[in-house]
Design an enzyme around this catalytic site. Sequence first.
Site, PDB file in Angstrom:
ATOM      1  N   GLU A   7      11.569  24.843 -37.216  1.00  0.00           N
ATOM      2  CA  GLU A   7      12.463  26.056 -37.818  1.00  0.00           C
ATOM      3  C   GLU A   7      12.203  26.699 -38.939  1.00  0.00           C
ATOM      4  O   GLU A   7      12.605  27.992 -38.852  1.00  0.00           O
ATOM      5  CB  GLU A   7      13.631  25.090 -38.074  1.00  0.00           C
ATOM      6  CG  GLU A   7      14.288  24.525 -36.979  1.00  0.00           C
ATOM      7  CD  GLU A   7      13.769  22.954 -36.282  1.00  0.00           C
ATOM      8  OE1 GLU A   7      12.684  22.749 -36.919  1.00  0.00           O
ATOM      9  OE2 GLU A   7      13.792  22.800 -35.029  1.00  0.00           O
ATOM     10  N   ARG A  45      13.983  22.368 -22.605  1.00  0.00           N
ATOM     11  CA  ARG A  45      12.756  22.260 -22.385  1.00  0.00           C
ATOM     12  C   ARG A  45      12.038  22.669 -20.863  1.00  0.00           C
ATOM     13  O   ARG A  45      11.381  23.489 -20.836  1.00  0.00           O
ATOM     14  CB  ARG A  45      12.001  20.930 -22.901  1.00  0.00           C
ATOM     15  CG  ARG A  45      12.453  20.707 -24.292  1.00  0.00           C
ATOM     16  CD  ARG A  45      11.471  19.278 -24.815  1.00  0.00           C
ATOM     17  NE  ARG A  45      12.492  18.607 -25.935  1.00  0.00           N
ATOM     18  CZ  ARG A  45      11.868  17.792 -26.981  1.00  0.00           C
ATOM     19  NH1 ARG A  45      10.384  17.660 -26.808  1.00  0.00           N
ATOM     20  NH2 ARG A  45      12.502  17.471 -28.114  1.00  0.00           N
ATOM     21  N   THR A  64      16.185  27.983 -27.442  1.00  0.00           N
ATOM     22  CA  THR A  64      16.214  27.107 -28.646  1.00  0.00           C
ATOM     23  C   THR A  64      14.869  26.402 -28.656  1.00  0.00           C
ATOM     24  O   THR A  64      14.757  25.666 -29.890  1.00  0.00           O
ATOM     25  CB  THR A  64      17.628  26.270 -28.872  1.00  0.00           C
ATOM     26  OG1 THR A  64      17.395  25.797 -30.108  1.00  0.00           O
ATOM     27  CG2 THR A  64      17.623  25.122 -27.878  1.00  0.00           C
TER      28      THR A  64
HETATM   29  C1  DMJ Z   1      13.527  21.711 -30.599  1.00  0.00           C
HETATM   30  O1  DMJ Z   1      13.527  20.749 -29.536  1.00  0.00           O
HETATM   31  C2  DMJ Z   1      14.572  22.612 -30.509  1.00  0.00           C
HETATM   32  O2  DMJ Z   1      14.503  23.542 -31.437  1.00  0.00           O
HETATM   33  C3  DMJ Z   1      15.752  22.257 -30.601  1.00  0.00           C
HETATM   34  O3  DMJ Z   1      16.979  23.106 -30.726  1.00  0.00           O
HETATM   35  C4  DMJ Z   1      16.178  21.313 -31.892  1.00  0.00           C
HETATM   36  N1  DMJ Z   1      14.909  20.410 -32.223  1.00  0.00           N
HETATM   37  C5  DMJ Z   1      13.547  20.709 -31.747  1.00  0.00           C
HETATM   38  C6  DMJ Z   1      12.620  20.893 -32.639  1.00  0.00           C
HETATM   39  O4  DMJ Z   1      12.814  20.634 -33.845  1.00  0.00           O
END
Ligand code: DMJ
Length: 639
Positions: A535, A272, A621
């Site tokens: 997702e 983040r 991610t």
């Molecule tokens: C996010 O912080 C990121 O995508 C992480 O990889 C998984 N969980 C959350 C969102 O669901």
Amino acid sequence: MVVLRKLPGMPGWPAALGLRLPQKFLFLLFLSGLLTLCFGALFLLPDSSRFKRLFLPRRATASASSSSSASSSSASSSSTRDTDLPRSPPAAAEPRHASPAAPRRLREKLRTAARMAGPPARTAPGSRQQVQGGESRAQPASAAPPARETRAPFRFDYERFRRSLRHPVRGGRSGEDPETRARRMKIKEMMKFAWDNYKQYALGKNELRPLTKNGHIGNMFGGLRGATVIDALDTLYIMELEEEFQEAKQWVEKSFDLNVNGEASLFEVNIRYIGGLLAAYYLTGEEVFKSKALELGEKLLPAFNTPTGIPRGVINLGSGMSWSWGWASAGSSILAEFGTLHLEFLHLSELSGNPVFAEKVRNIRRVLSRVEKPQGLYPNFLSPVTGSWVQHHVSIGGLGDSFYEYLIKSWLMSDKKDSEAKKMYDDALEAIEKHLVKKSAGGLTYIAEWRGGILDHKMGHLACFSGGMIALGAQHSTGDRRQRHMELAAEITSTCHESYTRSDTKLGPEAFRFDAGSEATATRLSERYYILRPEVVESYMYLWRLTHQPKYRHWGWEVVQALEKHCRVEAGFSGIRDVYSTTPSHDNMQQSFFLAETLKYLYLLFCEDDVLSLEDWVFNTEAHPLPINHTDLKAAGQA
Ligand code: DMJ
């Protein structure tokens, strides 16, 4: 002048020479001139740096010395910042014993030997190391300036990077129909609404509580604040919410404090904060984002001080002490956590010229590539002490997910040079296809979890990112394999869509099952919630870009409508506790990833393909865009 003082009982030696007074003066004048000349010569002679070191303060000799040490790049101290960089990096500098008096060929040989001896602690512009792609390559010798020249501290060439992009970051704005534009504008309005409420009620806290209209801090970020600000920066920028972007930037400049002392999740801070700051820097060139990312990156380094170099999951950002999660069996580290650092850490090295970040993640790769994999699968728990698996639970959802994502994206980010990552990804996907991919009685394809050889017929919402990942990877396969993977990606994405359409709210549950008669529905009360996760729309976005099948935009629009109907409240967006209830109760939390990911992916779904083009960027991610290292342009000097 001690030597001229007359000693008792002895004539002074000028007198002993029988000189008279005027002659004595002349003699003294001559002698002092001679001494001045000799002393000055020490400084004027070409190889005088050793003498200089004797007389000048240590710091002032840095540019004259070729002996900067590789170990100075160590994580620990703040002396690793740009301002303290040695000015003459050893790889390009002459070894100490190569004096200009040595024959030219010998000096050339010594210089080459020094260059091959290994990477320097820091690099200067003329000798920059390529840190992306798992490689560390020095630039050609001709690029290295002469050793004795004074060089500036390392500076990332932002303009050069911008020239290497193939598309404008916010696209060229062409060829869109009015409906697509209107939908995109609606999503932009949702982002503005989410941001405005956060700003009004929670600015500086980590998340907004939209029902009680206050802020939430939580305990994931070790005392760091403003998770929503950092997560929102690049989305605001891409959506051209200029005023809001400036508000966020100002908060970073004035209020983002890194001197905190608390327990943070290494993974969360990385994806983040570091991811958000890096993306904001690459998109805008604003130095503040880069310097904060680098400073924070250094604070994470002590977590890697374990016998294997596999980092522990929790770190105190003040003391540097680190440990494993209490819930992780036998003090293990989690695959999805230590396996989700590669992209950001390579960029930290790229921007700082300090290879330490890249070395840390390359070491993780080394440990993982060597350890034996049961049936080719990667279990989720690894001991940072022994480097062996602690428990045989395998999942492409929570605890495993983004490890696989970072393998294929590392390869893409390296401009397809990091072949080790590609092979690990291909092998892992093959094992997943063989052991975990299943079809339900009703014909839905899903990816099960594996517990020591026994399948758990469940898919988490988190696992739904895999449709997009597999489609992305399939672009670079050929023939049957490409087709098989595209089909698999489409089928998984369709199953995740089913988990949404089979609920009353048209939003998907946290986990859904394929056993005891259930098909893509949650069977446990504790798995019925939806916390604004991204997702599923993430996979829609990739599948849209890679196939242009209109159904992905339709599905994305269904999500927009459901969010508006069930999650929008007076002061922001909230998660819901039960997706199967038409009068859902809200959890009073606007997650920062809603602004970083869910709204960004929805927006991109209704953009032209050149907005944050997949040819230029990979998304970390947390959906923060990080640039692909276009080595062909760099090598050709076009960048
Ligand atoms: C996010 O912080 C990121 O995508 C992480 O990889 C998984 N969980 C959350 C969102 O669901």
